[in-house]
Motif scaffolding. Structure first.
Motif, PDB file in Angstrom:
ATOM      1  N   PRO A   1       0.804  -1.226   0.000  1.00  0.00           N
ATOM      2  CA  PRO A   1       0.000   0.000   0.000  1.00  0.00           C
ATOM      3  C   PRO A   1       0.834   1.272   0.000  1.00  0.00           C
ATOM      4  O   PRO A   1       1.014   1.940   1.010  1.00  0.00           O
ATOM      5  CB  PRO A   1      -0.819  -0.138   1.290  1.00  0.00           C
ATOM      6  CG  PRO A   1       0.027  -0.977   2.176  1.00  0.00           C
ATOM      7  CD  PRO A   1       0.758  -1.923   1.281  1.00  0.00           C
ATOM      8  N   THR A   2       1.397   1.592  -1.164  1.00  0.00           N
ATOM      9  CA  THR A   2       2.187   2.805  -1.327  1.00  0.00           C
ATOM     10  C   THR A   2       2.135   3.258  -2.774  1.00  0.00           C
ATOM     11  O   THR A   2       1.910   2.444  -3.683  1.00  0.00           O
ATOM     12  CB  THR A   2       3.657   2.574  -0.923  1.00  0.00           C
ATOM     13  OG1 THR A   2       4.402   3.777  -1.155  1.00  0.00           O
ATOM     14  CG2 THR A   2       4.280   1.438  -1.737  1.00  0.00           C
ATOM     15  N   LYS A   3       2.355   4.539  -2.990  1.00  0.00           N
ATOM     16  CA  LYS A   3       2.432   5.077  -4.343  1.00  0.00           C
ATOM     17  C   LYS A   3       3.871   5.208  -4.829  1.00  0.00           C
ATOM     18  O   LYS A   3       4.114   5.606  -5.958  1.00  0.00           O
ATOM     19  CB  LYS A   3       1.741   6.442  -4.400  1.00  0.00           C
ATOM     20  CG  LYS A   3       0.220   6.362  -4.213  1.00  0.00           C
ATOM     21  CD  LYS A   3      -0.436   7.730  -4.352  1.00  0.00           C
ATOM     22  CE  LYS A   3      -1.952   7.618  -4.236  1.00  0.00           C
ATOM     23  NZ  LYS A   3      -2.615   8.949  -4.344  1.00  0.00           N
ATOM     24  N   VAL A   4       4.826   4.845  -3.956  1.00  0.00           N
ATOM     25  CA  VAL A   4       6.235   4.919  -4.332  1.00  0.00           C
ATOM     26  C   VAL A   4       6.607   3.597  -5.005  1.00  0.00           C
ATOM     27  O   VAL A   4       7.115   2.667  -4.377  1.00  0.00           O
ATOM     28  CB  VAL A   4       7.128   5.206  -3.118  1.00  0.00           C
ATOM     29  CG1 VAL A   4       8.584   5.390  -3.555  1.00  0.00           C
ATOM     30  CG2 VAL A   4       6.646   6.440  -2.376  1.00  0.00           C
ATOM     31  N   LEU A   5       6.328   3.527  -6.295  1.00  0.00           N
ATOM     32  CA  LEU A   5       6.552   2.312  -7.077  1.00  0.00           C
ATOM     33  C   LEU A   5       7.716   2.544  -8.041  1.00  0.00           C
ATOM     34  O   LEU A   5       7.729   3.521  -8.805  1.00  0.00           O
ATOM     35  CB  LEU A   5       5.288   1.950  -7.851  1.00  0.00           C
ATOM     36  CG  LEU A   5       4.024   1.755  -6.999  1.00  0.00           C
ATOM     37  CD1 LEU A   5       2.814   1.489  -7.882  1.00  0.00           C
ATOM     38  CD2 LEU A   5       4.213   0.605  -6.002  1.00  0.00           C
ATOM     39  N   VAL A   6       8.699   1.646  -7.989  1.00  0.00           N
ATOM     40  CA  VAL A   6       9.898   1.816  -8.811  1.00  0.00           C
ATOM     41  C   VAL A   6      10.165   0.538  -9.598  1.00  0.00           C
ATOM     42  O   VAL A   6      10.054  -0.561  -9.063  1.00  0.00           O
ATOM     43  CB  VAL A   6      11.129   2.176  -7.949  1.00  0.00           C
ATOM     44  CG1 VAL A   6      10.891   3.477  -7.184  1.00  0.00           C
ATOM     45  CG2 VAL A   6      11.466   1.072  -6.961  1.00  0.00           C
ATOM     46  N   ASP A   7      10.482   0.696 -10.875  1.00  0.00           N
ATOM     47  CA  ASP A   7      10.852  -0.469 -11.679  1.00  0.00           C
ATOM     48  C   ASP A   7      12.038  -0.193 -12.594  1.00  0.00           C
ATOM     49  O   ASP A   7      12.332  -0.974 -13.491  1.00  0.00           O
ATOM     50  CB  ASP A   7       9.660  -0.967 -12.495  1.00  0.00           C
ATOM     51  CG  ASP A   7       9.066   0.105 -13.397  1.00  0.00           C
ATOM     52  OD1 ASP A   7       9.638   1.217 -13.476  1.00  0.00           O
ATOM     53  OD2 ASP A   7       8.028  -0.171 -14.028  1.00  0.00           O
ATOM     54  N   ASN A   8      12.732   0.935 -12.346  1.00  0.00           N
ATOM     55  CA  ASN A   8      13.951   1.216 -13.095  1.00  0.00           C
ATOM     56  C   ASN A   8      14.823   2.169 -12.271  1.00  0.00           C
ATOM     57  O   ASN A   8      14.390   2.707 -11.243  1.00  0.00           O
ATOM     58  CB  ASN A   8      13.653   1.808 -14.475  1.00  0.00           C
ATOM     59  CG  ASN A   8      12.821   3.074 -14.394  1.00  0.00           C
ATOM     60  OD1 ASN A   8      13.178   4.016 -13.676  1.00  0.00           O
ATOM     61  ND2 ASN A   8      11.719   3.123 -15.138  1.00  0.00           N
ATOM     62  N   GLU A   9      16.053   2.366 -12.738  1.00  0.00           N
ATOM     63  CA  GLU A   9      17.001   3.171 -11.959  1.00  0.00           C
ATOM     64  C   GLU A   9      16.550   4.618 -11.819  1.00  0.00           C
ATOM     65  O   GLU A   9      16.730   5.233 -10.763  1.00  0.00           O
ATOM     66  CB  GLU A   9      18.385   3.120 -12.593  1.00  0.00           C
ATOM     67  CG  GLU A   9      19.420   3.907 -11.801  1.00  0.00           C
ATOM     68  CD  GLU A   9      20.851   3.659 -12.254  1.00  0.00           C
ATOM     69  OE1 GLU A   9      21.741   4.405 -11.796  1.00  0.00           O
ATOM     70  OE2 GLU A   9      21.081   2.703 -13.038  1.00  0.00           O
ATOM     71  N   ALA A  10      15.954   5.169 -12.856  1.00  0.00           N
ATOM     72  CA  ALA A  10      15.535   6.573 -12.800  1.00  0.00           C
ATOM     73  C   ALA A  10      14.487   6.786 -11.716  1.00  0.00           C
ATOM     74  O   ALA A  10      14.550   7.746 -10.928  1.00  0.00           O
ATOM     75  CB  ALA A  10      14.997   7.014 -14.159  1.00  0.00           C
ATOM     76  N   LYS A  11      13.505   5.898 -11.646  1.00  0.00           N
ATOM     77  CA  LYS A  11      12.469   6.029 -10.614  1.00  0.00           C
ATOM     78  C   LYS A  11      13.050   5.776  -9.226  1.00  0.00           C
ATOM     79  O   LYS A  11      12.648   6.424  -8.252  1.00  0.00           O
ATOM     80  CB  LYS A  11      11.325   5.070 -10.900  1.00  0.00           C
ATOM     81  CG  LYS A  11      10.491   5.447 -12.118  1.00  0.00           C
ATOM     82  CD  LYS A  11       9.350   4.465 -12.336  1.00  0.00           C
ATOM     83  CE  LYS A  11       8.510   4.855 -13.549  1.00  0.00           C
ATOM     84  NZ  LYS A  11       7.411   3.884 -13.793  1.00  0.00           N
TER      85      LYS A  11
END
Length: 661
Positions: free
Chosen positions: A362-372
């Motif tokens: 339950p978070t909006k901090v979703l990362v799937d690459n180095e930039a994010k």
């Protein structure tokens, strides 16, 4: 009063065949749905389900109320949050109430109106309770099986969205928990929303209104908490001397009877034996009468919610590390706690980083690459976070990238072991800490559990932990890796002990000592069980719970740094966590060191916190007993000093409806 009387003529008027749909949101993301229909007999038929990282309830309920809005028939079935089957019934016939669920059964002849609160409730029931309270004399009702609820009107606002405009009103219901709970009804008295920084339920199509409702609730809550803080906080007018104390030195693990501690402002001025410390004329004196004086405790794994600050401080917890939260809400807590506008501990922050997908937390901090990942790390560092928490859906190949970026910013790296990754790989990729003891065991069960986002991360450990040979070369090699890499473990073992051993209808040993002091509906919630335990597997699950303690003792003996975290009921759970460390074989003084100095060192704040010594912050607790000899005495905290301010524990507990000891 005229408005209340008018609303009472409108509320709860069911419309045959009408359907309403409420979106369930966790951490700002859609997680499920509640669908309510009205049957031919006026009963509400409710379907309620949400998914939270492989967990979540699924309940079908049928609720019929009388003209006073009181339940007369309730049937519910499905499964609870941990997927345990549930079935619940309630009837009110000829003035006799009868109820039965997986944890309770009872009967009561009513002499006054009463509202049955389901153990496995659906959100719609909150609106029904609000409606019944609107109709009740004085907006007050007895609750079944026990307790009392009262209602206070809050704000009224006209909302706008793509769905049009809607006039809604908030009502605060007291008597369900430690603080009032807010529910929003529309102009017809129908359920509109119930929102918080963690979970929200809102009429479908109006999801964009959650922030506006949260802001309105926040203003009212802030006014209450500021008033409470003024009443509960005492700031000494000058120096404060605590004398005749049995001082626990968390550096050496020794207790020093006959000690004096002198506090000036928010810092410790001097520490020494009674008669050896110069106490200024006019200083306030507190006679400890031989009671134990310890550094304030640290809970290194919390997720702060509204009104939990008092719970932590009353339990002697003067600092916490929040391991995942809404950033705006968390920074708000920190600002108010630090400013004294709300009672609560010091806050240290670890920001969650999760990967997108169906099992995302339950978070909006979703990362799937180095930039994010870089953007998230930079943002956390800018906002004053001390670390990042890698979560279960982060791609394994991204873990070393996140670790490098975080370390460049001076941030600590820990978290869950992501799916399709072992704990060994997690450490080798740069993690400095592991949250939760189950992930240590899952390192050795990778043959069965590679996806750690499902309930298998609990059930497999419950089934196999007792079979793991802690003397095996594989285990010893992993422990050595943890030691070589200076990896910290935050076990949160109470959570797993409860999951593996608690049976429905009984309060487990962790909460039994305090259950009778809790508000009735909180106490009742402790009757729910843990994991679904297959028949005949009770001893196996108990043996696995014991194996978790043996692993903790092995890690401690091997020189691994432990910190005490809970991830459960605020305040009270930390006491049980410490009891379990002692049960594992760690001495009481060493356990107290884990809960004080170890935390300060891991947070790199031991220059200011973690011991009672000159120059450090005045954060300490006075305990009736000697927890360095009997760890359970830690439950008997009488007085808390945080940042030089003084709090009476009994008054803190009374403010949230908890009976004093």
């Amino acid at each position: 009063m005229a408005l209340v009387a008018f609303l009472a003529t409108l509320v709860s008027l069911p419309v045959l065949g009408a359907e309403t749909r409420h979106t369930i949101m966790l951490g700002g993301n859609k997680a499920g749905l509640q669908v309510t229909n009205v049957a031919a007999d006026g009963a509400r038929e409710v379907s309620y389900e949400f998914t939270d990282r492989g967990r979540g309830p699924k309940i079908s309920a049928r609720i019929k109320v009388n003209e006073a809005g009181l339940p007369v028939a309730v049937q519910a079935s499905g499964n609870d949050y941990l997927k345990v089957p549930v079935k619940e019934t309630f009837t009110l016939e000829q003035g006799v109430a009868r109820w039965k669920n997986d944890a309770e059964s009872g009967e009561k002849k009513l002499t006054a109106p009463a509202f049955y609160v389901s153990l496995h409730s659906v959100p719609e029931e909150g609106a029904l309770l609000a409606n019944a309270l609107l109709k009740a004399d004085g907006q007050k009702l007895a609750l079944l099986p026990e307790g009392q609820a009262t209602l206070q009107r809050g704000d009224e606002v006209t909302l706008k969205s793509a769905s049009g405009t809607r006039r809604v009103t908030s009502y605060e219901i007291s008597g369900l928990g430690f603080a009032p709970e807010t529910i929003w009804l529309d102009q017809n008295g129908a359920f509109f929303a119930a929102v918080s920084n963690w979970s929200s339920f809102i009429l479908e199509g109006w999801e964009s209104s959650v922030p506006e409702l949260m802001e309105l609730q926040g203003k009212r809550s802030s006014a209450r908490t500021q008033e409470s803080a003024r009443a509960l906080t005492r700031t000494p007018k000058g120096p404060l001397a605590i004398v005749n104390a049995n001082l626990f030195d968390s550096q050496t693990g020794k207790s020093i009877p006959g000690s004096t501690v002198l506090i000036e402002g928010n810092r410790i001025k001097a520490v020494g034996l009674d008669g050896k410390v110069a106490i200024p004329a006019g200083a306030e004196r507190i006679d400890a009468r031989g009671r134990a004086l310890l550094p304030g405790l640290a809970d290194m794994h919390v997720h702060l919610s509204e009104h939990e600050g008092v719970q932590h401080l009353a339990a002697g917890v003067t600092m916490v590390r929040d391991m995942a939260n809404d950033p705006d809400a968390l920074l708000g807590f920190k600002r108010r706690f630090d400013a004294g506008e709300e009672v609560g501990p010091r806050i240290f922050m670890s920001g969650i980083m999760e990967g997108p997908g169906p099992f995302a937390g339950p978070t909006k901090v979703l990362v799937d690459n180095e930039a994010k990942a870089r953007e998230a790390v930079d943002n956390y560092a800018k906002q004053g976070y001390q670390g990042v928490k890698i979560y279960s859906s982060v791609k394994p190949e991204l873990v070393p990238v996140i670790a490098r970026l975080a370390h460049e910013k001076g941030l600590h790296v820990g978290g869950h072991v992501p799916a399709y990754m072992t704990a060994r790989q997690f450490i080798e990729a740069g993690a400095e800490e592991i949250q939760h003891i189950n992930f240590v065991f899952l390192n050795f069960f990778f043959d069965e559990v590679q996806d750690t986002r499902t309930p298998a991360r609990f059930t497999t450990v419950a089934q196999r932990a007792s079979q793991l040979d802690l003397n095996s070369a594989e285990v010893r090699s992993f422990v050595q890796l943890m030691k070589d890499k200076h990896v910290v473990l935050d076990p949160t073992v109470t959570v797993f002990n409860t999951m593996m051993t608690r049976q429905p209808g009984t309060v487990g040993p962790g909460y039994a000592p305090i259950a009778g002091r809790l508000p009735p509906q909180i106490r009742r919630s402790l009757l729910s069980g843990g994991l679904p335990i297959p028949k005949g597997s009770e001893q196996q699950y108990q043996d696995s719970a014991d194996a978790l303690l043996r692993m903790i003792k092995l890690l401690y003996d091997s020189g691994i740094t432990l910190v005490a975290g809970t991830d459960d009921l605020a305040g009270f759970t930390l006491h049980r966590e410490l009891e379990l460390y002692v049960q594992a074989g760690i001495s009481a003084p060493e356990t107290l060191r884990i809960a004080t100095l170890n935390a300060a060192k891991v947070l790199e704040r031991d220059a200011d916190l973690g011991t009672i010594a000159p120059g450090k912050f005045a954060d300490m607790i006075l305990v009736d007993g000697d927890p360095a000899r009997r760890i359970s005495d830690i439950r008997n905290t009488d007085l808390v000093v945080k940042d030089g301010k003084v709090y009476e524990v009994d008054a803190l507990y009374r403010s949230i409806g908890v009976l004093p000891r």
